[in-house]
Design an enzyme around this catalytic site. Structure first.
Site, PDB file in Angstrom:
ATOM      1  N   ASP A   1       2.051 -31.313  29.318  1.00 29.76           N
ATOM      2  CA  ASP A   1       2.896 -30.272  28.688  1.00 29.76           C
ATOM      3  C   ASP A   1       2.340 -29.120  27.921  1.00 29.76           C
ATOM      4  O   ASP A   1       2.828 -28.591  26.703  1.00 29.76           O
ATOM      5  CB  ASP A   1       4.022 -30.968  27.935  1.00 29.76           C
TER       6      ASP A   1
ATOM      7  N   ASP B   1     -24.181 -16.740  18.454  1.00 27.71           N
ATOM      8  CA  ASP B   1     -23.693 -15.823  19.310  1.00 27.71           C
ATOM      9  C   ASP B   1     -22.259 -15.824  19.394  1.00 27.71           C
ATOM     10  O   ASP B   1     -21.561 -17.063  20.087  1.00 27.71           O
ATOM     11  CB  ASP B   1     -24.343 -15.931  20.532  1.00 27.71           C
TER      12      ASP B   1
ATOM     13  N   HIS C   1     -33.663 -14.637  30.151  1.00 24.61           N
ATOM     14  CA  HIS C   1     -32.497 -13.918  30.614  1.00 24.61           C
ATOM     15  C   HIS C   1     -32.780 -12.424  30.707  1.00 24.61           C
ATOM     16  O   HIS C   1     -33.754 -11.954  30.126  1.00 24.61           O
ATOM     17  CB  HIS C   1     -31.328 -14.417  29.738  1.00 24.61           C
TER      18      HIS C   1
ATOM     19  N   HIS D   1     -25.763  -6.629  29.596  1.00 25.90           N
ATOM     20  CA  HIS D   1     -24.739  -6.711  30.483  1.00 25.90           C
ATOM     21  C   HIS D   1     -23.712  -5.611  30.446  1.00 25.90           C
ATOM     22  O   HIS D   1     -23.782  -5.337  29.041  1.00 25.90           O
ATOM     23  CB  HIS D   1     -24.198  -8.045  30.694  1.00 25.90           C
TER      24      HIS D   1
ATOM     25  N   GLU E   1     -29.827  -7.538  24.069  1.00 23.31           N
ATOM     26  CA  GLU E   1     -29.889  -8.606  23.641  1.00 23.31           C
ATOM     27  C   GLU E   1     -31.314  -9.473  23.934  1.00 23.31           C
ATOM     28  O   GLU E   1     -31.136 -10.521  24.841  1.00 23.31           O
ATOM     29  CB  GLU E   1     -28.656  -9.561  24.158  1.00 23.31           C
TER      30      GLU E   1
ATOM     31  N   TYR F   1     -37.638 -18.072  23.031  1.00 22.25           N
ATOM     32  CA  TYR F   1     -37.236 -19.329  23.055  1.00 22.25           C
ATOM     33  C   TYR F   1     -38.361 -20.136  23.145  1.00 22.25           C
ATOM     34  O   TYR F   1     -38.943 -20.072  24.335  1.00 22.25           O
ATOM     35  CB  TYR F   1     -36.136 -19.799  23.898  1.00 22.25           C
TER      36      TYR F   1
ATOM     37  N   GLU G   1     -28.454  -9.342  19.158  1.00 20.33           N
ATOM     38  CA  GLU G   1     -27.718  -8.967  20.288  1.00 20.33           C
ATOM     39  C   GLU G   1     -26.584  -7.857  19.448  1.00 20.33           C
ATOM     40  O   GLU G   1     -26.159  -8.303  18.733  1.00 20.33           O
ATOM     41  CB  GLU G   1     -26.828  -9.919  20.928  1.00 20.33           C
TER      42      GLU G   1
HETATM   43  N1  GLY Z   1     -22.205 -14.093  24.684  1.00 19.87           N
HETATM   44  C1  GLY Z   1     -22.689 -14.120  26.081  1.00 19.87           C
HETATM   45  C2  GLY Z   1     -23.790 -13.225  26.185  1.00 19.87           C
HETATM   46  O1  GLY Z   1     -24.420 -12.872  25.373  1.00 19.87           O
HETATM   47  O2  GLY Z   1     -23.973 -12.798  27.277  1.00 19.87           O
HETATM   48 MN    MN Z   2     -24.236 -10.628  25.864  1.00 19.68          MN
HETATM   49 MN    MN Z   3     -23.566 -12.897  23.455  1.00 21.14          MN
END
Ligand code: GLY
Ligand code: MN
Ligand code: MN
Length: 455
Positions: free
Chosen positions: A40, A265, A359, A363, A401, A405, A424
């Site tokens: 529910d 973040d 990374h 994006h 960003e 690390y 970022e």
């Molecule tokens: N907060 C997700 C990214 O930075 O891609």
């Molecule tokens: Mn991001």
């Molecule tokens: Mn982010």
């Protein structure tokens, strides 16, 4: 401009693309389903971004059907909304529904009906149409419904009705439109970023050794909701100490300790648009030497990427600029060994940085935090060769960003262990470079220390 005009103009733009591709047809776009959390109780409802982009309608249980005919100079577009019918009993429990009677006027669409009529009416609308634009492989349920509608049309074959013969991906067309933000969207995104920046400031000001990650998350949420943002744009990351090296960490119960860093973040969603900001700061308000060294390298990498974020550059150029600065910094700090790698170029070529930076730098950002739109050029060329990276254009919005690390390892000076840094910001690309819309929160190490000292 009247708000409804914005959505109508987007529907017309989509209709134009359908006309150019197939001389018109029918497009069917449903919003997102509600999701059960437990008995529910549902997850907070979030509309589908494509559907909202074309209608501005936030209720669940709705489908937009666009019927497109005519020619480029004379587009004939009928927009049909299928939505939840008025139902006093349900409205007492769950809230007011717009309903099909009021929808055309309120939303500026031509027709609206109860969603209970969708299946039957689509059988009629699809009759004698060649081209159907749907999301291909949206879900098993969507596939089932499409088969059902097609069966209905085919069952009229003996009455001389022809079923559609072509299926096209409607998403690709909408996503190309969504990649370029108009003034209305950029205005909302600026406001979303300003709220998120204030939330980061609040977290920095309140942070003290001994607090828990979830307590800072509560401060972020306070600022988001107190400023009118409806939601987070994604789950907030509040990561103390070694957690800062876990890329998709969530705010947990770890105590924030003096001498360690805190990486946040977090970004709100305002009126359907995301913001996405990361700041990293010392829990006790003062960077250690090694923390500051890596912080300043990351910031230099961000500045290099910002300088490369401009019309005419490719999507990859900001990333490449960041990689160069990060790798040089890693060599300077002896986290990468020049004696082993030989040169900066070789360190970049062999991706030696990947141990510390795994990374991408950017994006797309928009209604979705990882927003839609192809990262490759979308030429009509159908050869299998890899398409070039997208050229940046005015109206695109990206994040910038970079991060570093450093996990504990025998070959790394202990002073650097568990330092995780990401910085970022959100950038609107314009004719003179880019506008950073998230810089309401300090980013330089000195400015962060000054802010925390004075709070
Ligand atoms: N907060 C997700 C990214 O930075 O891609
Ligand atoms: Mn991001
Ligand atoms: Mn982010």
């Amino acid at each position: 401009m009247n708000k409804n005009d914005i959505y109508q103009l987007r529907r017309i733009a989509l209709a134009k693309q359908m006309l150019a591709k197939t001389g018109g047809g029918i497009a069917v776009i449903s919003t997102a389903p509600e999701l059960a959390r437990n008995r529910d109780s549902e997850f907070p409802y979030r509309h589908d971004s494509d559907f909202f982009y074309l209608t501005g309608f936030e209720e669940p249980g709705a489908t937009l059907v666009m019927k497109v005919d005519g020619s480029a100079g004379n587009i004939q577009l009928q927009s049909h909304l299928f939505c939840r019918p008025k139902d006093l009993e349900r409205e007492i429990w769950d809230g007011i529904r717009l309903g099909p009677e009021a929808a055309p006027k309120v939303l500026g669409l031509e027709f609206a009906r109860s969603n209970q009529e969708l299946d039957q009416k689509l059988g009629e609308l699809l009759a004698d149409e060649d081209a159907v634009y749907v999301r291909l492989s949206e879900s098993a349920e969507a596939d089932r419904r499409l088969r059902h509608w097609m069966k209905q049309v085919r069952s009229q074959a003996r009455s001389g009705v022809n079923p559609p013969s072509e299926f096209h991906d409607v998403e690709a067309l909408i996503h190309e439109m969504r990649l370029f933000k108009d003034a209305h969207e950029i205005d909302i995104m600026r406001r979303a970023a300003a709220i998120s920046a204030r939330a980061h400031i609040r977290a920095m000001q309140i942070c003290k050794p001994g607090m828990r990650e979830y307590q800072l998350e509560a401060e972020l949420l306070h600022e988001f909701r107190n400023s009118g943002a409806q939601s987070v744009a994604y789950n907030s990351i509040v990561a103390g100490g070694e957690n800062s090296c876990i890329l998709h960490y969530r705010a947990g119960a770890t105590e924030l300790r003096s001498g360690e860093l805190c990486l946040i973040d977090a970004g709100c969603e305002l009126d359907g648009y995301a913001s996405d900001i990361t700041r990293t700061f010392p829990v006790n308000g003062k960077f250690t030497g090694p923390q500051r060294a890596l912080y300043d390298i990351t910031l230099a990498a961000q500045e290099a990427a910002i300088a490369a974020t401009k019309v005419g550059n490719t999507f990859m150029q900001p990333h490449e600029a960041a990689l160069k600065a990060l790798t040089q910094g890693l060599l300077d700090e002896k986290l990468l060994k020049l004696s082993e790698l030989g040169s900066l170029d070789n360190a970049i070529e062999t991706a030696a940085y990947r141990r510390f930076y795994m990374h991408r730098t950017s994006h797309w950002l928009g209604m979705d935090v990882h927003d839609v739109g192809s990262y490759r050029e979308t030429s009509q060329d159908t050869s299998n060769t890899e398409k070039p990276w997208r050229i940046l254009k005015s109206g695109m919005v990206i994040t910038i960003e970079p991060g570093l690390y450093v996990r504990p390892a025998d070959d790394i000076d202990e002073a650097f262990w568990n330092i995780g840094i990401r910085i970022e910001d959100d950038a609107v690309i314009n004719d003179s470079g880019c506008e950073l819309i998230s810089r309401g929160v300090p980013v330089k190490s000195d400015e962060i220390e000054a802010l925390m000292k004075n709070s």
